[in-house]
Write a protein that holds these residues in place. Sequence first.
Motif, PDB file in Angstrom:
ATOM      1  N   UNK A  83      42.376  39.490  45.723  1.00 23.84           N
ATOM      2  CA  UNK A  83      42.940  38.141  45.813  1.00 23.84           C
ATOM      3  C   UNK A  83      43.126  37.491  44.440  1.00 23.84           C
ATOM      4  N   UNK A  84      42.457  38.058  43.441  1.00 27.45           N
ATOM      5  CA  UNK A  84      42.467  37.418  42.120  1.00 27.45           C
ATOM      6  C   UNK A  84      43.827  37.558  41.445  1.00 27.45           C
ATOM      7  N   UNK A 115      41.462  30.210  45.191  1.00 31.70           N
ATOM      8  CA  UNK A 115      41.309  31.553  45.751  1.00 31.70           C
ATOM      9  C   UNK A 115      41.771  32.606  44.741  1.00 31.70           C
ATOM     10  N   UNK A 116      42.919  32.310  44.091  1.00 37.56           N
ATOM     11  CA  UNK A 116      43.435  33.239  43.077  1.00 37.56           C
ATOM     12  C   UNK A 116      42.499  33.341  41.886  1.00 37.56           C
ATOM     13  N   UNK A 117      41.766  32.256  41.644  1.00 37.55           N
ATOM     14  CA  UNK A 117      40.910  32.188  40.469  1.00 37.55           C
ATOM     15  C   UNK A 117      39.526  32.766  40.714  1.00 37.55           C
ATOM     16  N   UNK A 118      39.201  33.036  41.975  1.00 41.76           N
ATOM     17  CA  UNK A 118      37.829  33.457  42.251  1.00 41.76           C
ATOM     18  C   UNK A 118      37.749  34.699  43.135  1.00 41.76           C
ATOM     19  N   UNK A 119      38.803  34.971  43.886  1.00 41.22           N
ATOM     20  CA  UNK A 119      38.764  36.107  44.804  1.00 41.22           C
ATOM     21  C   UNK A 119      38.119  35.774  46.140  1.00 41.22           C
ATOM     22  N   UNK A 120      37.591  34.542  46.269  1.00 40.55           N
ATOM     23  CA  UNK A 120      36.933  34.141  47.514  1.00 40.55           C
ATOM     24  C   UNK A 120      37.992  33.603  48.485  1.00 40.55           C
ATOM     25  N   UNK A 121      37.911  34.020  49.752  1.00 40.37           N
ATOM     26  CA  UNK A 121      38.878  33.545  50.740  1.00 40.37           C
ATOM     27  C   UNK A 121      38.628  32.067  51.052  1.00 40.37           C
ATOM     28  N   UNK A 146      32.888  38.446  41.200  1.00 46.31           N
ATOM     29  CA  UNK A 146      33.001  39.104  42.512  1.00 46.31           C
ATOM     30  C   UNK A 146      32.191  40.385  42.564  1.00 46.31           C
ATOM     31  N   UNK A 178      37.228  41.548  47.456  1.00 47.61           N
ATOM     32  CA  UNK A 178      37.600  40.225  46.933  1.00 47.61           C
ATOM     33  C   UNK A 178      38.563  40.325  45.750  1.00 47.61           C
ATOM     34  N   UNK A 227      36.911  36.283  36.768  1.00 46.81           N
ATOM     35  CA  UNK A 227      36.682  36.309  38.221  1.00 46.81           C
ATOM     36  C   UNK A 227      36.160  37.639  38.753  1.00 46.81           C
TER      37      UNK A 227
END
Lengths: 144, 348
Positions: A56-57, B224-230, A97, A53, A93
């Motif tokens: 994506x951050x 998504x950028x702020x959390x890493x979740x898709x 994660x 994950x 974030x």
Amino acid sequence: MTLSESSSVNHYNELVNQVYRNELFELVAVALQSQTAARQIKWRYAAGNQNEKFRKIVLRSGMGIAGLVIRTGKPFWCDRLNVYQLRDAMYTPIAKCESLTGAAAVPIMSPATRLVDGVLLAGFRNGQPVSNKTVQALSQYLLP
Amino acid sequence: MLATKDWLGQYFDHSTDAIFIFKDDALLVQNQMAKELEQELKVDPMYLLQVADTSVKQKYSQTNGCFNCIIQNKMTNLSVPLTLADDSTHPLHYFMVYSILDKTAHLFSITLKSRGTINRMDQLAQQRKLTRYVNRAHELERKRISADLHDSIAQGIYSAIIGIRRLRNADLSTEQLTALSNVIENQLDDTLKEVKGMALDIRPSVLDNFGLLPALKVLANRLEENSGITIEVAGKADTSVLSEDVQSVLYRIAQEAINNALKHANASEITVLLVNHQHFIILEIIDDGDGFDVPSHQSFNGRSLGLLNMSERVKALNGTFNIKSKLHDGTTVTAKFPVADLGRKQHV
């Protein structure tokens, strides 16, 4: 990828692995600023990660411990990362994660521009405290 | 004293509850409401007496194993749910309260309280809570915007000003000048990003200029950028015929539902679906997180009214709102709005 970029890839990848091997941290990660126009700062390398994950951050300057390092160019650490929620100023974030309880982050300075180029972060999931000493230990790895 | 008696009599007669008072097994007195009930719904007071009697017997029965139960024997009244006119199209729901007025004289009363009124009162109380919540949320939002402006935008600009002052320093070498101007550029760049992000949080201009689906995509991308979740946004919908209100509510529901999933659900993937059919448009936010027990979150929990607020906003525009969730089995939030013009436009 240029030659210098490729050598920096190897350098930081090696750095992350080295810190992970030598210290007791459960996660070690490096975020770097991209050289494209958007100049996004993203986590590029990690060791001990639970999932993918973190890729994506996009780091936000001033938000969370890694963001504060970018904004100020100074190290930060925090022992209660698991209490912060999305929208809190200290919400980090990658901590969410990777279920981190505490982490320390130090700036990676570019020697050419003397600007913050990235962040080296290391932390724990088991509640082990971090302190100024953690920061000092981490900084040692970034000495030229 | 006489006047007091008159008032009591008036109060008794004008009460919205139907009150019957019995002595032994005979009806002694009843108020106006009770008389009306008896005439219009053909309710026999003796029937009520029987219902009360059986309930009492049930409660105090020796076989219930609680005959000597101190607390129960001290209870002077008993309430039983009762439905009258249940064969008609509008059955009336009541609470029947049986209370002993004088034990030795065998005097007791039966009161029928309309559950409709009680429900209505509950609804009103809920509504007041909601209004208070909305007001508080407004203030909190302003506080957050103000703090953001002060802490991040103002600080960023201030740092840039300090940097520019240092540029005036004549002793700087070309190399130092380049480094410093880079710092200033970075600071202004960060500030610009913050301003854009804030504008997006407050009210996305994409929603007004390009429609709901692109706005949802921008939102998903940012979170998504702020959390890493898709966060995937999929859909096929022409939202140009929807009213601005409906579009805003759909956008806010997606925002609230995604935020909830990120905050509480530990989801690893969130999917947002927006699809229009001929006469309705439907928005679904699906996550694969922890899930929760929906009924226990439907009323006010003392902290947030997120779900209730979402539901009220949808209902206000004639839509339906639904949350499906099971512990350890993810959550699906659905909002559906009827649309009259959508089909017509497609046919043309």
